[in-house]
Design an enzyme around this catalytic site. Structure first.
Site, PDB file in Angstrom:
ATOM      1  N   ARG A 148      63.111  95.170   1.309  1.00 22.32           N
ATOM      2  CA  ARG A 148      62.920  94.461   2.573  1.00 22.32           C
ATOM      3  C   ARG A 148      64.008  93.408   2.749  1.00 22.32           C
ATOM      4  O   ARG A 148      64.634  92.956   1.790  1.00 22.32           O
ATOM      5  CB  ARG A 148      61.550  93.784   2.607  1.00 22.32           C
ATOM      6  CG  ARG A 148      60.365  94.728   2.419  1.00 22.32           C
ATOM      7  CD  ARG A 148      59.062  93.935   2.385  1.00 22.32           C
ATOM      8  NE  ARG A 148      57.883  94.790   2.247  1.00 22.32           N
ATOM      9  CZ  ARG A 148      57.335  95.121   1.090  1.00 22.32           C
ATOM     10  NH1 ARG A 148      57.853  94.677  -0.055  1.00 22.32           N
ATOM     11  NH2 ARG A 148      56.263  95.893   1.051  1.00 22.32           N
ATOM     12  N   LYS A 172      56.028  90.950  -0.902  1.00 20.50           N
ATOM     13  CA  LYS A 172      54.919  90.284  -0.223  1.00 20.50           C
ATOM     14  C   LYS A 172      53.924  89.762  -1.244  1.00 20.50           C
ATOM     15  O   LYS A 172      53.675  90.405  -2.269  1.00 20.50           O
ATOM     16  CB  LYS A 172      54.230  91.250   0.739  1.00 20.50           C
ATOM     17  CG  LYS A 172      55.113  91.649   1.921  1.00 20.50           C
ATOM     18  CD  LYS A 172      54.373  92.560   2.885  1.00 20.50           C
ATOM     19  CE  LYS A 172      55.228  92.893   4.095  1.00 20.50           C
ATOM     20  NZ  LYS A 172      54.515  93.775   5.047  1.00 20.50           N
ATOM     21  N   HIS A 239      64.933  96.978   8.646  1.00 21.58           N
ATOM     22  CA  HIS A 239      63.772  97.829   8.415  1.00 21.58           C
ATOM     23  C   HIS A 239      64.076  99.291   8.756  1.00 21.58           C
ATOM     24  O   HIS A 239      63.440 100.199   8.209  1.00 21.58           O
ATOM     25  CB  HIS A 239      62.564  97.330   9.206  1.00 21.58           C
ATOM     26  CG  HIS A 239      61.286  97.389   8.423  1.00 21.58           C
ATOM     27  ND1 HIS A 239      61.060  96.604   7.309  1.00 21.58           N
ATOM     28  CD2 HIS A 239      60.190  98.165   8.558  1.00 21.58           C
ATOM     29  CE1 HIS A 239      59.867  96.887   6.809  1.00 21.58           C
ATOM     30  NE2 HIS A 239      59.324  97.830   7.544  1.00 21.58           N
ATOM     31  N   ARG A 242      65.293 100.668   5.627  1.00 18.65           N
ATOM     32  CA  ARG A 242      64.179 100.895   4.705  1.00 18.65           C
ATOM     33  C   ARG A 242      63.438 102.188   5.050  1.00 18.65           C
ATOM     34  O   ARG A 242      63.109 102.989   4.172  1.00 18.65           O
ATOM     35  CB  ARG A 242      63.244  99.693   4.756  1.00 18.65           C
ATOM     36  CG  ARG A 242      62.000  99.788   3.856  1.00 18.65           C
ATOM     37  CD  ARG A 242      61.302  98.432   3.861  1.00 18.65           C
ATOM     38  NE  ARG A 242      59.924  98.484   3.387  1.00 18.65           N
ATOM     39  CZ  ARG A 242      59.570  98.417   2.096  1.00 18.65           C
ATOM     40  NH1 ARG A 242      60.496  98.317   1.159  1.00 18.65           N
ATOM     41  NH2 ARG A 242      58.300  98.439   1.747  1.00 18.65           N
ATOM     42  N   HIS A 265      54.686  98.944  -1.788  1.00 16.40           N
ATOM     43  CA  HIS A 265      53.580  98.684  -0.873  1.00 16.40           C
ATOM     44  C   HIS A 265      52.440  97.979  -1.604  1.00 16.40           C
ATOM     45  O   HIS A 265      52.062  98.365  -2.709  1.00 16.40           O
ATOM     46  CB  HIS A 265      53.066  99.994  -0.258  1.00 16.40           C
ATOM     47  CG  HIS A 265      53.994 100.554   0.764  1.00 16.40           C
ATOM     48  ND1 HIS A 265      54.079 101.903   1.035  1.00 16.40           N
ATOM     49  CD2 HIS A 265      54.881  99.949   1.591  1.00 16.40           C
ATOM     50  CE1 HIS A 265      54.981 102.107   1.986  1.00 16.40           C
ATOM     51  NE2 HIS A 265      55.477 100.939   2.340  1.00 16.40           N
ATOM     52  N   TYR A 274      47.846 105.396  -5.969  1.00 17.39           N
ATOM     53  CA  TYR A 274      49.007 105.431  -6.856  1.00 17.39           C
ATOM     54  C   TYR A 274      48.612 105.835  -8.274  1.00 17.39           C
ATOM     55  O   TYR A 274      47.494 105.612  -8.708  1.00 17.39           O
ATOM     56  CB  TYR A 274      49.659 104.039  -6.963  1.00 17.39           C
ATOM     57  CG  TYR A 274      50.420 103.584  -5.746  1.00 17.39           C
ATOM     58  CD1 TYR A 274      50.538 104.379  -4.614  1.00 17.39           C
ATOM     59  CD2 TYR A 274      51.007 102.333  -5.724  1.00 17.39           C
ATOM     60  CE1 TYR A 274      51.236 103.933  -3.506  1.00 17.39           C
ATOM     61  CE2 TYR A 274      51.711 101.877  -4.617  1.00 17.39           C
ATOM     62  CZ  TYR A 274      51.812 102.690  -3.510  1.00 17.39           C
ATOM     63  OH  TYR A 274      52.496 102.249  -2.414  1.00 17.39           O
TER      64      TYR A 274
END
Length: 307
Positions: A148, A172, A239, A242, A265, A274
């Site tokens: 990002r 994040k 983005h 990305r 994520h 995952y």
């Protein structure tokens, strides 16, 4: 909680919780603040404890009447729902009045991407000046690793592991992850480091003037200039790189879970599917599939022999 006190104080405590406990970014906190104070204004300043589901539905209806998109309305409702969840968890409310209130249905919109040929044109220029070298390194890293914009500008020199081809980024929620750097990006970063003003490992990798860290806005402007020169279109944004990274890698590898891991994520609905993939596996998928990440195979003694 005093049932006669308006929502402002409760909102401020929730925002403080986001900063201190959840370590949310300034951008995230600002978005919550904006959404929640719109809700406070719409509610006419009544105490938090008096809010009911119909008040939340009224808020969503008025946003819709103002012409806001279903996506934007959904974001506002998510902010309101998180706010009341916080109060319920702290036993200041018995139930969340925003539960069950939904935004208008929106059409599913896939992210825009560039095809590999379009992307290749971004790298057609020869980097000559120090600024061009820096911009090339930023471009290579954004597309080559799928990170990002905020992660890019936050990288310090000490976060690089050039010997092994990895960089540690902070995403994040201030969560860190290690992502591979492809051959093209590695070379571009090494050229930039040779031209960059000397600095310690704690200093930013990408600087604007002297040793000042590049701002997100400056990176965006630099990318637009590159795109305008190489493609004739200044619509490039970080983005988009990305999205293109993820799309091109997935098309080549078919390994959805590896791509999700590389993107970092954090949404629980995504991370639940995952599996834990080690860095070597991720690097193998990355090296084999990404258009600008293929590294040169190691040269064996047999290869070095004279025919």
């Amino acid at each position: 909680m005093n049932t006669e006190i308006g929502m402002d104080a409760d909102v401020e405590r929730f925002l403080a919780h986001l900063v201190v406990q959840r370590r949310a970014s300034e951008h995230t906190v600002a978005a919550y603040r904006r959404d929640l104070y719109r809700f406070v204004e719409n509610s006419g300043g009544i105490p938090t404890a008096r809010i009911r589901s119909h008040d939340v539905r009224d808020f969503a209806g008025k946003l819709h009447a103002r012409g806001l998109s279903p996506r934007t309305i959904a974001r506002h409702l998510s902010s309101v729902r998180s706010f009341f969840d916080y109060l319920v968890r702290h036993r200041e409310l018995g139930a969340n009045p925003a539960i069950g209130v939904r935004a208008p249905k929106q059409r599913e919109r896939l992210p825009k991407t560039m095809d590999p040929d379009q992307t290749a044109r971004l790298f057609s220029e020869r980097a000559e000046s120090a600024i061009d070298v820096r911009d090339r390194a930023m471009l290579e890293l954004l597309y080559g690793s799928g990170i990002r914009l905020a992660e890019l500008v936050d990288i310090d020199i000490r976060d690089l592991d050039l010997a092994n081809g990895f960089v540690t980024v902070t995403g994040k929620g201030r969560k860190t992850r290690v992502v591979p750097i492809g051959k093209a990006a590695l070379e571009a970063i090494e050229v930039w480091l040779a031209k960059r003003p000397d600095g310690s490992g704690r200093e930013p990798l990408f600087t604007s003037r002297g040793r000042a860290r590049m701002s997100s806005r400056n990176v965006q402007l630099r990318l637009k200039r590159i795109a305008a020169r190489t493609t004739g279109n200044d619509g490039l944004h970080p983005h988009l790189l990305r999205h293109s990274f993820a799309s091109h890698l997935l098309e080549s590898s078919g390994d959805l879970r590896a791509v999700q891991e590389l993107l970092g994520h954090a949404d629980i609905s995504t991370t639940q599917v995952y599996t834990h993939l080690d860095f070597q596996h991720l690097a193998k998928v990355y090296d084999a599939a990404h258009p600008r990440a293929r590294r040169k195979p190691a040269t064996s003694n047999e290869d070095r022999s004279t025919p």
